[in-house]
Design a protein around this motif. Structure first.
Motif, short mmCIF file in Angstrom:
data_model
loop_
_atom_site.label_atom_id
_atom_site.label_comp_id
_atom_site.label_asym_id
_atom_site.label_seq_id
_atom_site.Cartn_x
_atom_site.Cartn_y
_atom_site.Cartn_z
N TYR A 1 0.87 -1.18 0.00
CA TYR A 1 0.00 0.00 0.00
C TYR A 1 0.90 1.23 0.00
CZ TYR A 1 -3.53 -3.45 1.09
OH TYR A 1 -4.35 -4.56 1.03
N ILE A 2 0.73 2.08 -1.00
CA ILE A 2 1.71 3.13 -1.28
C ILE A 2 1.02 4.48 -1.38
CG2 ILE A 2 3.48 3.92 -2.90
CD1 ILE A 2 3.56 0.93 -3.90
N SER A 3 1.55 5.48 -0.67
CA SER A 3 1.10 6.86 -0.84
C SER A 3 1.97 7.51 -1.90
CB SER A 3 1.16 7.63 0.48
OG SER A 3 2.45 7.56 1.05
N GLU A 4 1.32 8.16 -2.86
CA GLU A 4 2.01 8.83 -3.95
C GLU A 4 1.78 10.33 -3.86
OE1 GLU A 4 1.66 7.19 -7.92
OE2 GLU A 4 0.57 5.48 -7.09
N SER A 5 2.81 11.04 -3.49
CA SER A 5 2.68 12.49 -3.38
C SER A 5 2.43 13.14 -4.74
CB SER A 5 3.96 13.07 -2.76
OG SER A 5 3.91 14.47 -2.69
N GLY A 6 3.12 12.66 -5.77
CA GLY A 6 2.98 13.25 -7.08
C GLY A 6 1.63 13.04 -7.72
N ASN A 7 1.01 11.88 -7.45
CA ASN A 7 -0.31 11.60 -8.00
C ASN A 7 -1.44 11.89 -7.02
OD1 ASN A 7 0.30 10.74 -10.66
ND2 ASN A 7 0.94 8.72 -9.90
N SER A 8 -1.09 12.26 -5.79
CA SER A 8 -2.08 12.53 -4.74
C SER A 8 -3.11 11.41 -4.65
CB SER A 8 -2.77 13.89 -4.98
OG SER A 8 -1.86 14.94 -4.74
N ARG A 9 -2.62 10.19 -4.52
CA ARG A 9 -3.47 9.01 -4.45
C ARG A 9 -2.79 7.92 -3.62
NH1 ARG A 9 -2.59 6.46 -10.61
NH2 ARG A 9 -0.43 5.71 -10.23
N ILE A 10 -3.58 6.89 -3.29
CA ILE A 10 -3.06 5.71 -2.62
C ILE A 10 -3.28 4.51 -3.53
CG2 ILE A 10 -3.08 4.32 -0.52
CD1 ILE A 10 -2.45 7.32 -0.09
N THR A 11 -2.23 3.73 -3.75
CA THR A 11 -2.33 2.57 -4.62
C THR A 11 -1.98 1.28 -3.87
OG1 THR A 11 -0.09 3.07 -5.43
CG2 THR A 11 -1.94 3.76 -6.79
N THR B 1 -5.95 16.94 -7.82
CA THR B 1 -5.61 17.37 -6.46
C THR B 1 -6.65 18.37 -5.97
OG1 THR B 1 -3.25 17.06 -6.82
CG2 THR B 1 -3.88 18.58 -5.08
N GLY B 2 -7.03 18.27 -4.69
CA GLY B 2 -7.99 19.23 -4.15
C GLY B 2 -8.34 18.92 -2.72
N THR B 3 -9.35 19.64 -2.21
CA THR B 3 -9.75 19.49 -0.81
C THR B 3 -11.08 18.76 -0.65
OG1 THR B 3 -10.85 21.65 -0.85
CG2 THR B 3 -8.55 21.59 -0.13
N ALA B 4 -11.67 18.28 -1.74
CA ALA B 4 -12.91 17.51 -1.64
C ALA B 4 -12.66 16.23 -0.87
CB ALA B 4 -13.45 17.21 -3.03
N SER B 5 -13.74 15.61 -0.39
CA SER B 5 -13.60 14.38 0.40
C SER B 5 -13.06 13.22 -0.42
CB SER B 5 -14.95 14.00 1.00
OG SER B 5 -15.89 13.71 -0.03
N THR B 6 -13.10 13.34 -1.75
CA THR B 6 -12.58 12.30 -2.63
C THR B 6 -11.16 12.59 -3.09
OG1 THR B 6 -13.54 13.46 -4.53
CG2 THR B 6 -14.87 11.72 -3.50
N GLN B 7 -10.57 13.69 -2.60
CA GLN B 7 -9.27 14.12 -3.09
C GLN B 7 -8.23 14.22 -1.97
OE1 GLN B 7 -10.87 17.83 -4.78
NE2 GLN B 7 -10.11 17.16 -6.79
N LEU B 8 -6.97 14.22 -2.38
CA LEU B 8 -5.84 14.46 -1.50
C LEU B 8 -4.92 15.48 -2.15
CD1 LEU B 8 -4.98 10.72 -0.62
CD2 LEU B 8 -6.12 12.35 0.90
N ASN B 9 -3.98 15.97 -1.35
CA ASN B 9 -2.99 16.92 -1.85
C ASN B 9 -1.64 16.59 -1.23
OD1 ASN B 9 -1.51 19.08 -2.80
ND2 ASN B 9 -2.67 20.65 -1.70
N GLU B 10 -0.80 15.93 -2.00
CA GLU B 10 0.54 15.52 -1.54
C GLU B 10 0.48 14.69 -0.27
OE1 GLU B 10 3.38 18.67 -1.41
OE2 GLU B 10 2.87 19.44 -3.39
N PRO B 11 -0.15 13.52 -0.30
CA PRO B 11 -0.16 12.66 0.89
C PRO B 11 1.24 12.15 1.21
CG PRO B 11 -0.94 11.45 -1.03
CD PRO B 11 -0.80 12.88 -1.46
N HIS B 12 1.56 12.11 2.51
CA HIS B 12 2.92 11.70 2.89
C HIS B 12 2.99 10.42 3.71
CE1 HIS B 12 6.14 14.43 1.61
NE2 HIS B 12 5.16 15.30 1.42
N SER B 13 1.92 10.02 4.36
CA SER B 13 2.01 8.83 5.19
C SER B 13 0.64 8.18 5.24
CB SER B 13 2.49 9.20 6.60
OG SER B 13 2.85 8.05 7.32
N LEU B 14 0.61 6.88 5.59
CA LEU B 14 -0.65 6.16 5.68
C LEU B 14 -0.58 5.14 6.79
CD1 LEU B 14 -0.93 3.61 2.72
CD2 LEU B 14 1.11 4.91 3.15
N ALA B 15 -1.78 4.74 7.27
CA ALA B 15 -1.88 3.78 8.37
C ALA B 15 -3.25 3.12 8.30
CB ALA B 15 -1.69 4.48 9.72
#
Length: 317
Positions: A245-255, A274-288
């Motif tokens: 499970y990978i956070s991608e800052s450049g794609n603002s997504r989790i794969t 990229t954006g602030t909607a509930s379906t979007q992220l902006n440069e995610p850096h960590s996940l759990a």
């Protein structure tokens, strides 16, 4: 004798998550701030076995603690900036066990260990002389791994030791299998195999214990949004079935990438924007993940932490 356990997450390979996330820390609109309800450039996140979320609130020089069983129950560890044992100065990453909190206190050039409530702080590692590591991982036997993006290497400090071994990379940036280019997040399994988010090589490298070279296990080494590509991966979690499970800052997504596969699939923030909607992220850096398998993301560019609820069918095998 060390008594903590770093739990391994178990998820079904077909598990999926609600694409409308809920903000559990920070403000949904992405506004930064220093009140207890706000975050300012959150970076690392971890969740304990009893579902307490820890967030390194980097520009506020503190750790924010959220009881996920009652998300209005929020507390703060640390104050600063400062160099006292109970203070932080630019805390980047963190790690939690069932007994301790570890904080990579970057501008103080140290790793701090405290009890989970922030009491009994002490310095367990002084890394002055290194080129500012950004991520850490702590194993069950107390060994500390640090990724050093500026020097393109991963270091291992054995428990209670001030000496380190370079266990991945050469110290020179590059893209061959012996090199890294700005290594970010780490995951270490019980056999000592290291998974590395190789940020500027747009790939995940798998480095067996004692090896002098790694194996590319996700991404193709080019930046992009195709199923075969990653863009600036920042963190990785490997589950008990070796799914990544990978956070991608450049794609603002989790794969999610299956083992031995040349492609992955998007599982969260799959809009392609990229954006602030509930379906979007902006440069995610960590996940759990919490104990139910819901996914949490440190949405750094939006100054918030998002929860993607796992969908109702059984999430664990």
């Amino acid at each position: 004798m060390l008594c903590f356990i770093v739990a391994e997450i178990s998820l079904l390979s077909q598990a999926s998550w609600d694409q409308n996330a809920v903000t559990v820390a920070g403000l949904p609109n992405g506004t930064s701030g220093s009140s207890i309800s706000q975050l300012n450039f959150p970076w690392g996140i971890r969740i304990t076995n009893n579902d307490v979320l820890y967030i390194s609130d980097q520009n506020n020089n503190r750790i924010v603690v959220v009881d996920l069983n009652s998300i209005n129950n929020i507390s703060i560890i640390g104050s600063g900036p400062g160099s006292n044992t109970n203070q932080f100065d630019l805390p980047y990453d963190l790690f939690v066990t069932n007994t301790s909190l570890y904080v990579l206190d970057k501008d103080n050039n140290r790793v701090q260990e405290t009890s989970l409530d922030g009491s009994n702080p002490s310095t367990v590692l002084d890394f002055r002389g290194l080129a500012h590591p950004d991520y850490l991982y702590v194993t069950n036997n107390g060994n500390i791994y640090l990724s050093d993006p500026n020097d393109n290497k991963v270091l291992l400090f054995l428990s209670n030791s001030t000496n380190y071994t370079m266990v991945a990379g050469t110290g020179v940036s590059g893209s061959n299998n012996t090199q890294l280019n700005q290594p970010y997040g780490l995951f270490v399994n019980e056999n000592g195999t290291i998974y590395i988010a190789d940020y500027k090589n747009y790939r995940i490298m798998k480095w067996y214990s004692g090896a002098t070279s790694g194996i590319m296990v996700a991404g193709d080494g080019t930046s992009g949004s195709k199923s075969t590509q990653l863009s600036h991966p920042t963190q990785i979690i490997v589950d008990s079935n070796d799914y990544m499970y990978i956070s991608e800052s450049g794609n603002s997504r989790i794969t999610r990438w299956p083992p031995n596969s040349t492609y992955g699939e998007c599982i969260a923030a799959c809009t392609g924007t990229t954006g602030t909607a509930s379906t979007q992220l902006n440069e995610p850096h960590s996940l759990a993940f919490d104990s139910d398998g819901s996914l949490y993301v440190s949405d750094t560019g939006n100054n918030r932490t998002q929860k993607f609820q796992i969908l109702p069918y059984n999430s664990k095998y």
